[in-house]
Write an enzyme that holds these catalytic residues in place. Sequence first.
Site, PDB file in Angstrom:
ATOM      1  N   LYS A 168      37.483  42.701  33.261  1.00 33.51           N
ATOM      2  CA  LYS A 168      36.839  42.037  34.389  1.00 33.51           C
ATOM      3  C   LYS A 168      36.083  43.072  35.196  1.00 33.51           C
ATOM      4  O   LYS A 168      36.416  44.262  35.220  1.00 33.51           O
ATOM      5  CB  LYS A 168      37.855  41.309  35.278  1.00 33.51           C
ATOM      6  CG  LYS A 168      38.867  42.182  35.999  1.00 33.51           C
ATOM      7  CD  LYS A 168      38.423  42.842  37.288  1.00 33.51           C
ATOM      8  CE  LYS A 168      37.898  41.850  38.284  1.00 33.51           C
ATOM      9  NZ  LYS A 168      37.515  42.565  39.576  1.00 33.51           N
ATOM     10  N   ASN A 212      28.988  39.060  48.906  1.00 30.43           N
ATOM     11  CA  ASN A 212      29.769  40.089  49.590  1.00 30.43           C
ATOM     12  C   ASN A 212      29.870  39.868  51.088  1.00 30.43           C
ATOM     13  O   ASN A 212      30.841  40.295  51.721  1.00 30.43           O
ATOM     14  CB  ASN A 212      29.186  41.459  49.275  1.00 30.43           C
ATOM     15  CG  ASN A 212      29.542  41.890  47.862  1.00 30.43           C
ATOM     16  OD1 ASN A 212      30.659  42.321  47.605  1.00 30.43           O
ATOM     17  ND2 ASN A 212      28.618  41.719  46.937  1.00 30.43           N
ATOM     18  N   GLU A 233      27.431  41.022  40.402  1.00 30.26           N
ATOM     19  CA  GLU A 233      27.392  39.974  41.427  1.00 30.26           C
ATOM     20  C   GLU A 233      25.954  39.606  41.777  1.00 30.26           C
ATOM     21  O   GLU A 233      25.172  40.450  42.222  1.00 30.26           O
ATOM     22  CB  GLU A 233      28.136  40.436  42.671  1.00 30.26           C
ATOM     23  CG  GLU A 233      29.641  40.499  42.458  1.00 30.26           C
ATOM     24  CD  GLU A 233      30.393  41.088  43.624  1.00 30.26           C
ATOM     25  OE1 GLU A 233      31.618  40.827  43.708  1.00 30.26           O
ATOM     26  OE2 GLU A 233      29.797  41.809  44.432  1.00 30.26           O
ATOM     27  N   THR A 290      35.300  48.387  40.250  1.00 28.87           N
ATOM     28  CA  THR A 290      36.378  47.443  40.530  1.00 28.87           C
ATOM     29  C   THR A 290      36.566  46.624  39.265  1.00 28.87           C
ATOM     30  O   THR A 290      36.236  45.461  39.183  1.00 28.87           O
ATOM     31  CB  THR A 290      36.082  46.546  41.737  1.00 28.87           C
ATOM     32  OG1 THR A 290      37.206  45.692  41.927  1.00 28.87           O
ATOM     33  CG2 THR A 290      34.840  45.749  41.588  1.00 28.87           C
ATOM     34  N   THR A 336      37.668  38.059  39.284  1.00 33.98           N
ATOM     35  CA  THR A 336      37.498  37.774  40.715  1.00 33.98           C
ATOM     36  C   THR A 336      36.142  37.098  40.905  1.00 33.98           C
ATOM     37  O   THR A 336      36.024  35.896  40.750  1.00 33.98           O
ATOM     38  CB  THR A 336      37.634  39.055  41.563  1.00 33.98           C
ATOM     39  OG1 THR A 336      36.809  40.088  41.001  1.00 33.98           O
ATOM     40  CG2 THR A 336      39.070  39.529  41.599  1.00 33.98           C
TER      41      THR A 336
END
Length: 404
Positions: A179, A399, A277, A190, A153
């Site tokens: 991932k 985000n 991220e 996640t 993602t």
Amino acid sequence: MFSENHKIAGVAHPQGFKAAGVRAGIKKNGNLDVAVIHTERKAAVAGVFTQNLVAAAPVYYSKKVVATGTAHAVVANAGCANACTGEQGMRDAEKMAQIAAQELNCNADDVIVASTGLIGSNLPMDKMEAGIKDAVKNLSREGSVNAGNAIVTTDTYSKACATEVEIGGVEVRFGAIAKGSGMIRPNMATMLCFITTDADIDQKLLQTALRDATEISFNCMTVDGDMSTNDSVVVLANGAAGNKKIVDKFSADYEKFFETLKTICLELAKRIASDGEGATKFITINVTGAKSFADAKQVGMAVANSPLCKTAIFGQDLNAGRFICAVGYSGVKLDPDKVVIKFGDITVYAGGLVTKFDQEVARKILSEHDITIDIDINEGNNSATIYSCDLSYRYVSINAEYVS
């Protein structure tokens, strides 16, 4: 241990496994988004899943598959998490398995399903069905790279590795794709991780090995402290290597199997944390001198999840007070005067005091990509290592704009 060729081989490295990744139009950016991993020879299966009480439909379905003890395939998608989708979500997860089972000539309860992406949206099942059928048609020994890319993602790259080890005089192979980049916290994240092996091992031992390997790897990493609804780690072991079946937890064969599985899980956990991220730093936190592993982990996680500690590292401004503060509120009983905190070779806290240290040397340490923090709480003989990253402007941007 892991070469570039092994990364390419991934989940198709062990004998009897094929993989594929295709575009089904589920991701808004049009990238690969449906993956299938398959073994014609039925495999022992083990799995560990999110501990979030709000779990996605694929998690509930796949837990039932793991309970049967065997599986033939994994079907996964990115772009839609199929979480918080009620009864329709469960029907869609079941339908994913049924479509794959029909195409692969196996039973639906032999198919693990997994999804990742935006929470709260229903799967576009027309696209999913077409994607699964397309992926099955494209299954190959060269398909692991596409399968890995199909499950990412916000990752900047797909995590993959493969290796082999001699067990009982026979070469046994392992492969994996994973991932994970955001909504990453202990007790997984996640994240999706699929591991394949051609080892022959008792299913209950396989579950034990995965549980123990996960506890010191995926359960010891954090990016932002949020726990996902979808995280899943699954292992398929099809026995194609022909080794003598591993049935004894205290045997040399099991030890070799477990050490290899643990190494793979640790490697992937580190890559996920490093690829957090917006991350610019990879942080390793070694906590020693604890009364228990749980205490050591709790202290390390308090530091790793602290926004103030993470932003200090991003800004390359070593405010040692932030770090001892996090140790103090971790919930672990300790004597602050006994705690010693080091960044690299620099002691920044000891004897109940923030120490005087060379700020320029500290800034140089924090300018590196890989940063090690050592925390000795001097209360016992147990330890834990936590893997994390910094918190940057980019994390907020990613985000803030995720839905759009």
